[in-house]
Design an enzyme around this catalytic site. Structure first.
Site, PDB file in Angstrom:
ATOM      1  N   SER A  37     -13.484   0.658   3.338  1.00  0.00           N
ATOM      2  CA  SER A  37     -12.498   0.441   2.283  1.00  0.00           C
ATOM      3  C   SER A  37     -11.521   1.603   2.186  1.00  0.00           C
ATOM      4  O   SER A  37     -11.902   2.737   1.883  1.00  0.00           O
ATOM      5  CB  SER A  37     -13.200   0.251   0.934  1.00  0.00           C
ATOM      6  OG  SER A  37     -12.253   0.346  -0.108  1.00  0.00           O
ATOM      7  N   GLN A  44      -9.310   1.794  -0.075  1.00  0.00           N
ATOM      8  CA  GLN A  44      -9.134   2.136  -1.491  1.00  0.00           C
ATOM      9  C   GLN A  44     -10.148   3.187  -1.904  1.00  0.00           C
ATOM     10  O   GLN A  44      -9.823   4.144  -2.610  1.00  0.00           O
ATOM     11  CB  GLN A  44      -9.271   0.884  -2.353  1.00  0.00           C
ATOM     12  CG  GLN A  44      -8.115  -0.083  -2.130  1.00  0.00           C
ATOM     13  CD  GLN A  44      -8.203  -1.324  -2.996  1.00  0.00           C
ATOM     14  OE1 GLN A  44      -9.213  -1.571  -3.650  1.00  0.00           O
ATOM     15  NE2 GLN A  44      -7.154  -2.118  -2.991  1.00  0.00           N
ATOM     16  N   ARG A  50      -2.505 -14.431  -2.327  1.00  0.00           N
ATOM     17  CA  ARG A  50      -2.572 -14.723  -0.888  1.00  0.00           C
ATOM     18  C   ARG A  50      -3.128 -16.134  -0.621  1.00  0.00           C
ATOM     19  O   ARG A  50      -2.828 -16.741   0.396  1.00  0.00           O
ATOM     20  CB  ARG A  50      -3.380 -13.650  -0.164  1.00  0.00           C
ATOM     21  CG  ARG A  50      -2.729 -12.272  -0.302  1.00  0.00           C
ATOM     22  CD  ARG A  50      -3.152 -11.304   0.769  1.00  0.00           C
ATOM     23  NE  ARG A  50      -2.842  -9.940   0.358  1.00  0.00           N
ATOM     24  CZ  ARG A  50      -1.643  -9.350   0.459  1.00  0.00           C
ATOM     25  NH1 ARG A  50      -0.632 -10.018   0.970  1.00  0.00           N
ATOM     26  NH2 ARG A  50      -1.463  -8.119   0.048  1.00  0.00           N
ATOM     27  N   SER A  78       0.836  -1.210   0.000  1.00  0.00           N
ATOM     28  CA  SER A  78       0.000   0.000   0.000  1.00  0.00           C
ATOM     29  C   SER A  78       0.871   1.261   0.000  1.00  0.00           C
ATOM     30  O   SER A  78       0.593   2.222  -0.728  1.00  0.00           O
ATOM     31  CB  SER A  78      -0.888   0.020   1.248  1.00  0.00           C
ATOM     32  OG  SER A  78      -1.792  -1.045   1.203  1.00  0.00           O
ATOM     33  N   GLY A  92      -5.898  -3.963  -7.728  1.00  0.00           N
ATOM     34  CA  GLY A  92      -7.099  -3.211  -7.373  1.00  0.00           C
ATOM     35  C   GLY A  92      -6.746  -1.836  -6.815  1.00  0.00           C
ATOM     36  O   GLY A  92      -7.423  -0.839  -7.101  1.00  0.00           O
ATOM     37  N   ASP A 119      -6.558  -8.305   4.584  1.00  0.00           N
ATOM     38  CA  ASP A 119      -5.809  -9.105   3.608  1.00  0.00           C
ATOM     39  C   ASP A 119      -5.238 -10.383   4.211  1.00  0.00           C
ATOM     40  O   ASP A 119      -4.646 -11.194   3.500  1.00  0.00           O
ATOM     41  CB  ASP A 119      -4.656  -8.272   3.030  1.00  0.00           C
ATOM     42  CG  ASP A 119      -5.179  -7.157   2.134  1.00  0.00           C
ATOM     43  OD1 ASP A 119      -6.313  -7.270   1.643  1.00  0.00           O
ATOM     44  OD2 ASP A 119      -4.450  -6.165   1.945  1.00  0.00           O
ATOM     45  N   ARG A 171       1.471   4.260  -3.001  1.00  0.00           N
ATOM     46  CA  ARG A 171       1.234   5.679  -2.695  1.00  0.00           C
ATOM     47  C   ARG A 171       2.510   6.505  -2.841  1.00  0.00           C
ATOM     48  O   ARG A 171       2.448   7.697  -3.137  1.00  0.00           O
ATOM     49  CB  ARG A 171       0.632   5.800  -1.283  1.00  0.00           C
ATOM     50  CG  ARG A 171      -0.824   5.305  -1.234  1.00  0.00           C
ATOM     51  CD  ARG A 171      -1.215   4.898   0.155  1.00  0.00           C
ATOM     52  NE  ARG A 171      -2.641   4.607   0.317  1.00  0.00           N
ATOM     53  CZ  ARG A 171      -3.227   3.439   0.064  1.00  0.00           C
ATOM     54  NH1 ARG A 171      -2.503   2.432  -0.411  1.00  0.00           N
ATOM     55  NH2 ARG A 171      -4.522   3.282   0.278  1.00  0.00           N
TER      56      ARG A 171
HETATM   57  C1  S3P Z   1      -5.586  -1.468   0.170  1.00  0.00           C
HETATM   58  C2  S3P Z   1      -6.798  -1.539   0.809  1.00  0.00           C
HETATM   59  C3  S3P Z   1      -7.520  -2.788   1.061  1.00  0.00           C
HETATM   60  C4  S3P Z   1      -6.631  -3.996   0.870  1.00  0.00           C
HETATM   61  C5  S3P Z   1      -5.788  -3.903  -0.373  1.00  0.00           C
HETATM   62  C6  S3P Z   1      -4.896  -2.673  -0.312  1.00  0.00           C
HETATM   63  C7  S3P Z   1      -4.957  -0.146  -0.035  1.00  0.00           C
HETATM   64  O1  S3P Z   1      -8.595  -2.907   0.143  1.00  0.00           O
HETATM   65  O2  S3P Z   1      -7.417  -5.160   0.839  1.00  0.00           O
HETATM   66  O3  S3P Z   1      -4.962  -5.046  -0.485  1.00  0.00           O
HETATM   67  O4  S3P Z   1      -3.750  -0.091  -0.335  1.00  0.00           O
HETATM   68  O5  S3P Z   1      -5.656   0.859   0.118  1.00  0.00           O
HETATM   69  P1  S3P Z   1     -10.050  -2.271   0.506  1.00  0.00           P
HETATM   70  O6  S3P Z   1      -9.809  -0.855   0.662  1.00  0.00           O
HETATM   71  O7  S3P Z   1     -10.937  -2.593  -0.651  1.00  0.00           O
HETATM   72  O8  S3P Z   1     -10.458  -2.974   1.752  1.00  0.00           O
END
Ligand code: S3P
Length: 731
Positions: free
Chosen positions: A464, A466, A684, A318, A390, A612, A322
């Site tokens: 979330s 994300q 995973r 993450s 994602g 995760d 960023r």
């Molecule tokens: C992440 C947020 C999580 C996590 C993903 C990374 C991020 O997803 O599962 O592996 O870096 O913001 P969600 O925000 O959909 O829970």
């Protein structure tokens, strides 16, 4: 899985199924059925020990069979249904392997009035130009795609059983509608066969054919290999699927006409462009789909072992994403160390290079990003391909919605199936213009609004990070204030890092706010180790007797430490040592010793803080005494795979009682056996089942493991070094 398997039509496919079933020990006995004219073939099949017995009489062949596979050419399917009808039994699983599906459905309706609910139609995308039982092999389906095409009334449990059956034979299973199957296969399989047959026909009928074939080189061989295929089979397939194939032939004729005209016009530039387009399209296809399949990785874990020593897991995924995103938007140069050199974070890096950002590295996790400022990104020339990631897609959709250029975000099959409405809907409320598919999935076509977004006050329906981060990034280009309220705490790296880059963000309780007022100032970033990667070792060392492991420099941001809390509630022995702050993030060394675990009800408040880590926590639960219950985790169903379903099925394969629920799982701790499981391309899942090997009684083989490279390319080497017996094979 079954007592007696009856194969109708023991040719290349039928025989290969029999061989693979025997190798995997899925049935007690295997019998074949054929007509009088198939006698020689059936005798050969028995002689080669592909089947135990054969029959020319259907009643005898079907007697006691609890699974029937129809592996005849597709043209015979109606006759086969008529033959089976008097003996059809509710308690038997019926399946076919035909290359076309619409005609099978039509034949079933003709004979039975409706498609029986215990008939599951499947198509293994596997084969060879040879035919007959002599050509069959047990690994014909290994790492090959298999499509299941259930119809409205097909019994879901029977579908699952058939899916598991094929997974045990090594196939990578996906589900599709009958119509889509037939149109996809017409283009990718049926049309190329027609082309190969017609080219050889055309050349063969020429007077000088001897010369032509004598001088035919590799290109001719490559192109016409499939013209050696079985004519009966291909007659049946093409006639069954003619409605899909005929319009494609028309399009191909037009394409050839264009090339003919280009040649007549001496338009060499046009010719070059036509060929270049095809060459690049093929390369893209190989990179995205073919290579991962043909280089499919399988992990085989020998049972037992313990984890001992000291390790440093790779950088946090993450934070790595960023660091590229925010570093690119700074006014200055950002140095990053500890960057995660794995496919997901590299996809983000490539996307920013495609938007004109100069990024040096990564070399040993070090990067130098030459920021272009908040308004300095340039229009990418092509679609931005984000692979499996994602985080890249959801965060970028927010950032790109506010730019002054248009962009298209694409991803691999898994990412293209993941829900994007969670970001496109609130972004639309801010005035963004994003087009997704009818299902709300990628590709996302983003029309830049040149900063004409308007801030919103958004109450997120799901926890979330994300979605929150996506809206904060969009908020940097919106008029007024953008606020996001979260229903439960989620990872806060975006907020922390924005503050680190001196961009104003306000946090009040569970609400974060941002506006367009501000610029990002370059800072150096030291990415801590990813606790999500450390989790595999925390669980591994906890479950394997004799383990003693020190994991150094792991990020312990309180929005990420749910895994430690859950494991401790289960009785794990984990010590957090040497706590410090590195670049605004808390970091520590984690010391884990083996400990007897007990089952618990996982507190729902911890779910977003360990989101995760559940695949490997399910493995911990499988090794714990008593029952573990997880609820409130429906988000797991929309991760890189449906992690509730896929983990439950895998655990069942290795002998654990795991009951999936709508929003979690109930796992009864027990003894892990061995078997073949598939990761469904989810990194995973692959790593979680590898860790299960530490407590297994027999080898575990995990298919489809190449995506481990999306987050943890060093996993297989590191886990081996620490004490797990893992062999990685490329198929
Ligand atoms: C992440 C947020 C999580 C996590 C993903 C990374 C991020 O997803 O599962 O592996 O870096 O913001 P969600 O925000 O959909 O829970």
């Amino acid at each position: 899985m079954f007592n007696r398997l009856c194969i109708i039509g023991v040719g290349l496919i039928g025989g290969s199924i029999a061989k693979a079933v025997r190798q995997q020990n899925l049935c007690k006995s295997i019998v074949g059925y054929g007509r009088q004219q198939d006698l020689k073939n059936l005798q050969a099949a028995k002689h080669l020990a592909v089947i135990d017995e054969y029959y020319l009489n259907a009643e005898q062949a079907l007697g006691n069979a609890d699974c029937v596979v129809i592996a005849t050419p597709v043209g015979a399917i109606g006759d086969i249904f008529a033959l089976l009808k008097p003996f059809w039994s509710k308690s038997v699983v019926y399946t076919d392997v035909g290359s076309t599906k619409g005609n099978v459905v039509a034949a079933a309706k003709r004979i039975f009035a409706a498609v029986p609910d215990n008939l599951v139609l499947t198509h293994p995308i596997a084969g060879a130009e040879q035919s007959g039982v002599e050509a069959c092999t047990a690994d014909l389906f290994l790492n090959k795609r298999l499509i299941v095409t259930p119809v409205a009334n097909t019994n879901p449990e029977t579908v699952q059983k058939v899916q598991r059956f094929w997974e045990q034979l090594g196939s990578v299973v996906s589900l599709m509608s009958v119509g889509r199957h037939d149109s996809v296969l017409a283009a990718t399989s049926h049309l190329p066969h027609i082309l190969a047959f017609s080219l050889v026909n055309m050349l063969g009928h020429k007077d000088e054919h001897n010369d032509i074939f004598k001088y035919a080189a590799g290109g001719f061989r490559d192109f016409t290999r499939i013209a050696s295929s079985d004519p009966t089979m291909w007659r049946d397939i093409c006639s069954a699927n003619k409605n899909e194939i005929i319009p494609l032939i028309q399009q191909l004729k037009e394409e050839l006409d264009n090339i003919q005209q280009t040649l007549k016009n001496d338009n060499n530039q046009q010719l070059f462009e036509t060929f270049s387009y095809a060459r690049n399209a093929r390369q893209r296809f190989l990179d995205q789909f073919e290579n991962p399949m043909s280089k499919s990785l399988t992990f085989t874990i020998q049972p037992g072992g313990k984890l001992q020593g000291e390790a440093r897991v790779p950088g946090d995924k993450s934070i790595s994403h960023r660091s590229i995103m925010l570093g690119s938007l700074t006014e200055g140069v950002t140095h990053v160390k500890g960057f995660l050199e794995a496919e997901d974070a590299l996809a983000t890096l490539q996307a920013f290079r495609d938007m004109g950002v100069e990024i040096e590295g990564p070399v040993n996790g070090e990067l130098t990003i030459h920021g272009v400022g908040k308004h300095g990104l340039k229009a990418p020339k092509n679609d931005l391909y984000l692979g499996n990631s994602g985080t890249s897609m959801r965060l970028l959709s927010g950032l790109l919605a506010g730019q002054s250029f248009n962009s298209v975000l694409t991803g691999d099959t898994s990412l293209s199936g993941r829900p994007m409405k969670r970001v496109t809907e609130p972004l639309a409320a801010m005035g963004a213009n994003i087009k997704a598919t009818a299902q709300g999935t990628a590709p996302l076509h983003i029309t830049g609004t040149a900063g004409r977004l308007t801030g919103i006050d958004y109450a997120m329906p799901m926890a979330s990070a994300q979605v929150k981060s996506c809206l904060l990034l969009a908020g940097m280009y919106a008029q007024g204030v953008t606020s996001v309220t979260e229903p439960a705490p989620t990872r806060d790296h975006t907020e922390r890092m924005l503050s680190g880059f001196a961009y104003p963000v306000k946090k009040q309780g569970n609400k974060v706010s941002i506006s367009a007022e501000g610029i990002l100032k370059a800072v150096d970033i030291d990415v801590p180790g990813d606790i999500s990667s450390a989790a595999f070792f925390l669980v591994g060392a906890s479950i394997a007797p004799g383990s003693d492991l020190l994991l150094k420099h792991v990020g312990i941001n309180p929005t990420r430490t749910g895994v430690i809390d859950i494991l401790r509630l289960m009785g794990a022995n984990i010590k957090v040592l040497n706590e410090r702050i590195v670049g605004g993030e808390p970091v520590a060394d984690l010391h884990v010793l083996h400990s007897a675990l007990k089952g618990i009800d996982i507190p729902e408040a911890l779910v977003p803080l360990a989101i995760d880590e559940f695949p490997v926590l399910f493995v911990a639960a499988a090794c714990a005494e008593g029952q573990t219950r997880l609820s409130g985790a429906e988000e797991l169903r929309v991760k890189e795979s449906d992690r509730i379903q896929v983990m439950a099925e895998g655990l069942q394969v290795v002998g654990i009682k795991a009951q999936p629920t709508r929003d979690g799982m109930i796992i009864q701790g027990g003894s892990i056996g061995g078997g073949i499981v598939t990761s469904h391309g989810d990194h995973r899942i692959a790593m979680a089942f590898s860790i299960a090997g530490l407590r297994a009684a027999a080898p575990i083989t995990i298919l489809d493991c190449e995506n481990v490279n999306t987050s943890f390319p060093e996993f297989k080497d590191l886990v081996k070094q620490l004490g797990l017996d893992l062999v990685c094979e490329t198929c």
